[in-house]
Write an enzyme that holds these catalytic residues in place. Structure first.
Site, PDB file in Angstrom:
ATOM      1  N   LYS A  58       0.862  -1.191   0.000  1.00 22.44           N
ATOM      2  CA  LYS A  58       0.000   0.000   0.000  1.00 22.44           C
ATOM      3  C   LYS A  58       0.892   1.232   0.000  1.00 22.44           C
ATOM      4  CE  LYS A  58      -3.927   1.915   2.661  1.00 22.44           C
ATOM      5  NZ  LYS A  58      -4.746   1.747   3.892  1.00 22.44           N
TER       6      LYS A  58
ATOM      7  N   SER B 239      -9.700   1.822   2.942  1.00 18.66           N
ATOM      8  CA  SER B 239      -8.802   2.580   2.093  1.00 18.66           C
ATOM      9  C   SER B 239      -7.776   1.734   1.338  1.00 18.66           C
ATOM     10  CB  SER B 239      -8.044   3.606   2.948  1.00 18.66           C
ATOM     11  OG  SER B 239      -7.216   2.954   3.889  1.00 18.66           O
TER      12      SER B 239
ATOM     13  N   SER C 153      -9.970  -0.648   7.065  1.00 20.06           N
ATOM     14  CA  SER C 153      -9.344  -0.439   5.762  1.00 20.06           C
ATOM     15  C   SER C 153      -8.635  -1.645   5.167  1.00 20.06           C
ATOM     16  CB  SER C 153      -8.352   0.728   5.837  1.00 20.06           C
ATOM     17  OG  SER C 153      -9.043   1.948   5.846  1.00 20.06           O
TER      18      SER C 153
END
Ligand SMILES: [Zn+2]
Lengths: 484, 489, 98
Positions: free
Chosen positions: A76, A151, A175
């Site tokens: 990420k 997210s 997330s």
């Protein structure tokens, strides 16, 4: 040889490498080819550097692959990578190149994992759909008109689309788990303090952890083994209490699950609810016992969360001031430069949260909002403590809905926030939770969330493996199966 | 001039906020070297540059040294203290929040006694640990003043230096007391070894909260804050100037405005800083990246037991040994000199004799050379050798000065060696002295006649002549006696 | 405080604290959104829980302190590499202003 990377687990990839069925370089190349073929549509990577990836893979080949060495991974873009741009999905960090690796990236490198690139996310991890990225939304590989969740939506999409065997995400309010559920993956939110946050661009320090997003529960355990370690660079991290074990599926005799029935009344989609009820039946068929639990304060989690997380975020994001790195908008004096830079550099959702957090901490409101929310947090922890006196783990849907259409909730922040009602109480309590695929609703994945007491990762992984075996879920989206 | 500042029916009310940079090896929250004077931006890392993802980890030694200072200030050290974020935007604050402490400081309520003439005590409100800001290098180069300058360059070497902020209650009643308090506080921190407290380098900085009120009033007047006075003298002069300013305002029927002031030592003037800045709202909240610091009572007791002798105790010991208060106070506040004195006194075995030497010859030499006591080549061991020769009567005071100078010039020399080599041993032998006296009397028949005619004061002249003839080595007492004996014979 | 209504001036004050230079449209929009979000958040304001201690840390067992060992910092060129306006020795900023 041509390697079919679609649906390839990390465990299987490691076996191929160890059996000399392919080299790390060939495997990396196969993923890079796959990325080149499909990521134009999905838009899950923010940064891919084929030369760098292949060089890292060749290094592993030269060293002689062992364990997980040579297995690719995606990170990420909230995780700092030395020498590789790290944007946090924000315009304000465009072009920023970290001078050190995040601890989890360092450990990935030590284990010989080969980075394929950095994945898209909601700006500074603030969001539940990856639509709040300054670099454009990511699409759900199961249905490109829908969001992948967020997210960590980019990390979920790369794994679901066969553009990486696994990925690391971060979870501040759901997330990891919610995008895992939306994309048919396994996602683990570890116990707070078992994984280092050093080098993770901070959103809400007291709530977030890094965790694996994988095709299987066993992969989640293998990746958790790599990242769950003590560190001297994060004072809140003490590592796992016991070594992480790779689980085998089995029966659930002697296990008691708590089911918070009241929570389920609150707006769960019919299909999601139906799949969840089927899993309850599976649990019983495997020998587990189901009891009702009451978490009276968990329903205040959303309100408490939307004070605490923005409060911490408002301070964490103050360092983006145009002085030492990142965007600067020129202005005649420092204050004007700050205001112009931050106005231009932050997106709408980030500004919203900075404003809420600043307001909640400001003179006159601090006690009514911030301190009160921290008290609710204490009560939520007590709710869970009390429940775990009676049950081994708690079951809930991961999200109340399946992946929603892109754009559907952008104009309604509260509706967007409400998607996290089942996940964020876990972050407030600092306890672990595992999301495993729970079958489809209207052709889209749903997730089963298994919540346990602090440091119960091994139990959660074992329970998850049992459900996984019963569901026999195929994590490859139908549209991609034929593409192989 | 000692005691309270009182003018026209008003008295001074003064509190201090003192910042002490701790001399740890590494910074407060990262491993960068904590070092003054290096090239700009060479002691920096992800943490002290506040890169995204950086996390602070608190320095154990900074906590330990702060607790030691707190114990020396008579503070209560709570079982748990907490770091908080204090938020403000400024280019010297890389995170735009300073990690500080808010309602749970490391050291709570204490009291500090300043002994000597007009002795007084000051209550310590708290002492808390925080991180220092970066340094702004201004394009104009004008020290301290930043308004209107043409941009700056920021040096983050100082960012993250451990800083102990000591806050007093408004218990000080005169600028002089403020200086005395700060002098003794500095000596205490230096004795503990927590900081070099060098005001020029900024490792000790003091702000003063100043107000006046009618004598007998219990309420406080509106206070102003005097920023960063960088010497003891400026602290005293700055407060004095501000008290006079406030008195002038009040006597003219005007109100004192709450503001922050900068004292300009060149002009003696005070200028207002940041009066246009909106009221601060620091939005403190507990630092989620750091855990509360626990203090074990047993560890604290051990720490208290290991403190060195502090200036206040040293003052009591030295006055108890019969030294004058002024001498005891100087030795109490100057750590190196005090250590030298203790060493010398131990070797000499006489507190007053040792004090005379330290306050006399040694001080003069240190001042002339511009060095501190532990840098002189005349070690206590070497000086003790000299003192022993004087005490034993082997040399007189005149020769002693010469020997001391020789010890300064030749680090290899010993007092006995110099005395032997230069033949400085006093002449006390009756035959040798007698010969000198006889020769001087023979050379000065007029003075001898004058003495015998009743002018006794010529003895002094004759003694001088004899001393000169002895090359300064004559035993002065024996010489006097012998001279009188011959003159009256 | 069951109903909070943020005025444009309050929004501007909060934005000033956070150093966000908002235009009028943003002030208007954020006023509306914050009012709605804080309206929901206010559901906890009424809870009678004043005697409950607040929780700030989810893992109370962390390592609070590190040993005082110094390590060389990053090379200056590396520290300055990300600077938007580097000077030879440091980070340039505009004048502080009045
Ligand atoms: Zn540093």
């Amino acid at each position: 040889m041509a390697i079919d990377v679609i649906g390839l687990t990390a465990e299987r990839a490691a076996a191929l490498l160890r059996g000399r069925a392919c080299t790390a370089e060939e495997l990396a190349q196969a993923y890079l080819d796959r990325i080149a073929a499909v990521d134009g549509e999905i838009h899950s990577y923010l940064h891919v550097d084929p030369e760098r990836t292949l060089a890292a893979a060749r290094e592993q080949d030269a060293a002689g692959v062992d364990g997980l060495a040579g297995v690719p991974i995606a990170y990420k873009d909230l995780l700092s990578t030395r020498g590789v741009p790290t944007t946090a999905g924000s315009r304000i960090l465009k072009g920023f190149v970290p001078i050190e690796d995040a601890d989890v990236v360092r450990w990935g490198n030590e284990a010989g994992l080969v980075s394929l690139g950095k994945t898209n996310l909601d700006e500074f991890a603030m969001g539940s759909s990856t639509e709040h990225s300054a670099y454009g939304p990511t699409r759900n590989p199961w249905d490109p008109t829908r969001v992948p969740g967020g997210s960590s939506g980019g990390s979920a999409a790369v794994v679901a689309a066969g553009c990486a065997p696994w990925a690391l995400g971060t979870d501040t309010g759901g997330s990891i788990r919610q995008p895992a559920a939306f994309c048919g993956l396994v996602g683990l939110m570890p116990t707070y303090g078992s994984v280092s946050r050093f080098g993770v661009v901070a959103f809400a320090c007291s709530l977030e952890q890094v965790g694996p997003m994988t095709l299987t529960v066993r992969d989640a355990a293998l990746l958790q083994q790599v990242i769950a370690r003590d560190t001297d660079r994060d004072a809140t991290c003490t590592g796992p209490r016991a070594p992480i074990e790779v689980p085998e599926p089995g029966r659930l005799d002697g296990i008691t699950f708590g089911v918070p029935r009241v929570e389920l009344e609150a707006g769960v989609e019919e299909g999601v609810r139906a799949r969840f009820d089927e899993s309850l039946a599976i649990a019983e068929s495997l020998g587990a016992r189901l009891v009702d639990v009451d978490l009276p304060y968990a329903r205040h989690g959303l309100a408490a969360y939307y004070v605490i997380a923005p409060a911490e975020a408002s301070a964490n994001l103050s360092r983006f001031d145009g002085v030492r790195y990142g965007l600067r908008v020129d202005a005649p004096d420092v204050r004007a430069m700050y205001e112009a830079t931050r106005d231009a550099g932050f997106g709408a959702e980030v500004k919203r949260r900075i404003m809420i957090g600043t307001y909640a901490l400001s003179a006159g409101y601090h006690d009514a909002y911030y301190v009160q929310a921290q008290r609710v947090r204490t009560l939520i922890r007590r709710d869970f403590d009390a429940a775990f006196g009676d049950v081994d783990a708690i079951l809930l849907p991961t999200a109340p809905s399946v992946a929603f259409p892109i754009g559907a909730r952008l104009d309604d922040p509260l509706a967007m926030y409400a998607n996290d009602i089942f996940t964020l109480p876990v972050n407030l309590a600092g306890i672990p939770a595992l999301s495993v695929p729970n079958g489809l609703s209207e052709g889209l994945p749903t997730g089963l969330q298994i919540i346990g007491p602090a440091h119960s990762e091994n139990l959660l992984l074992r329970l998850g493996a049992a459900f996984e075996a019963e569901h026999a879920f195929d994590p490859v989206p139908p549209g991609l199966r034929s593409a192989a | 001039m000692s005691g309270a500042w009182q003018r026209n029916g008003y008295e001074a009310v003064i509190g201090l906020e003192i910042h002490v940079q701790l001399n740890t090896a590494s910074k407060m929250f990262c491993a960068c070297p904590n070092r003054y004077g290096d090239e700009p931006n060479t002691n920096v890392c992800m943490v002290c540059l506040a890169h995204p993802g950086a996390l602070p980890v608190a320095n154990a030694e900074a906590v330990r040294q702060s607790a030691r200072v707190g114990l020396a200030l008579g503070c209560r050290i709570p079982a748990a203290s907490e770091f908080s974020r204090k938020q403000y935007f400024y280019p010297d604050s890389p995170k735009a929040y300073q990690i500080s402490q808010y309602d749970q400081p490391l050291c709570a309520e204490g009291s500090f006694h300043v002994p000597g003439e007009g002795a007084f005590s000051v209550r310590i409100t708290r002492a808390h640990l925080e991180e220092d800001a970066a340094k702004m290098i201004h394009a104009g180069g004008d020290a301290g003043r930043i308004q209107g300058s043409a941009g700056s360059v920021v040096d983050f070497n100082r960012a993250g230096t451990p800083l102990l902020e000591i806050v007093t209650e408004p218990d000080l009643r005169s600028p002089e007391d403020a200086r005395r308090f700060l002098t003794l506080l500095r000596a205490t921190v230096v004795a503990i070894g927590a900081s070099d407290c060098d005001m020029e380098k900024g490792s000790l900085r003091a702000d003063a909260n100043v107000s006046i009120r009618p004598l007998g009033s219990e309420e406080y007047g509106t206070k102003t804050e005097l920023k960063n006075m960088n010497s003891f003298r400026f602290l005293e002069r700055g407060i004095e100037a501000e008290l006079e300013r406030q008195l002038g305002l009040v006597r003219a029927g005007e109100a004192v405005r709450q503001e922050t002031l900068h004292f300009d030592p060149a002009t003696g003037g005070l200028t207002s800083l940041r009066s246009k800045e909106e009221a601060h709202d620091y939005r403190y909240f507990p630092e989620p990246d750091l855990l509360p610091v626990a203090q074990d009572p047993d560890d604290l007791a051990a720490l208290a037991g290991q403190l060195p002798e502090l200036p206040v105790a040293r003052f009591a010991r030295l006055t108890g040994a019969g030294l004058p208060e002024a001498t005891a106070l100087l030795l109490a506040t100057e750590v190196e000199l005090a250590a030298y004195y203790d060493d010398l006194a131990g070797r000499v075995g006489d507190a007053k004799v040792a004090a005379n030497w330290v306050m006399g010859e040694l001080q003069a030499h240190l001042n002339a050379a511009g060095i501190v006591a532990d840098a002189t080549p005349v070690t206590p061991e070497r000086l003790a050798g000299l003192v022993a020769l004087v005490v034993a009567g082997t040399i007189n005071q005149t020769s002693a000065k010469e020997v001391f100078q020789a010890l300064v010039e030749d680090p290899a020399a010993t007092a006995a060696g110099v005395v032997g080599g230069r033949g400085l041993a006093q002449v006390g032998d009756a035959d040798e002295l007698g010969a000198i006296v006889d020769r001087v009397l023979a050379d000065h028949p007029d003075e001898v006649a004058a003495f015998r005619g009743g002018r006794e004061q010529v003895v002094g002249f004759l003694v001088g002549q004899c001393m000169k003839a002895s090359g300064g080595r004559a035993d002065a007492k024996a010489l006097q006696a012998l001279l009188r004996e011959r003159l009256t014979a | 405080m069951s109903d909070v209504e943020l005025t444009p001036d309050e929004v501007r004050h909060v934005a000033a604290l956070a150093r966000l230079g908002l235009d009028d449209a943003e002030v208007e929009r954020l006023g509306r959104e914050l009012t709605s979000i804080l309206g929901h958040v206010n559901t906890i304001a009424q809870l009678p829980i004043a005697d409950v201690p607040p929780t700030t840390h989810a893992n109370p067992h962390g390592d609070a302190l590190r040993p005082d060992a110094a390590r060389p910092g990053a090379p200056r060129a590396e520290a300055l590499a990300n600077a938007p306006d580097p000077a030879p020795e440091g980070f340039r900023v505009p004048p502080i202003g009045a």
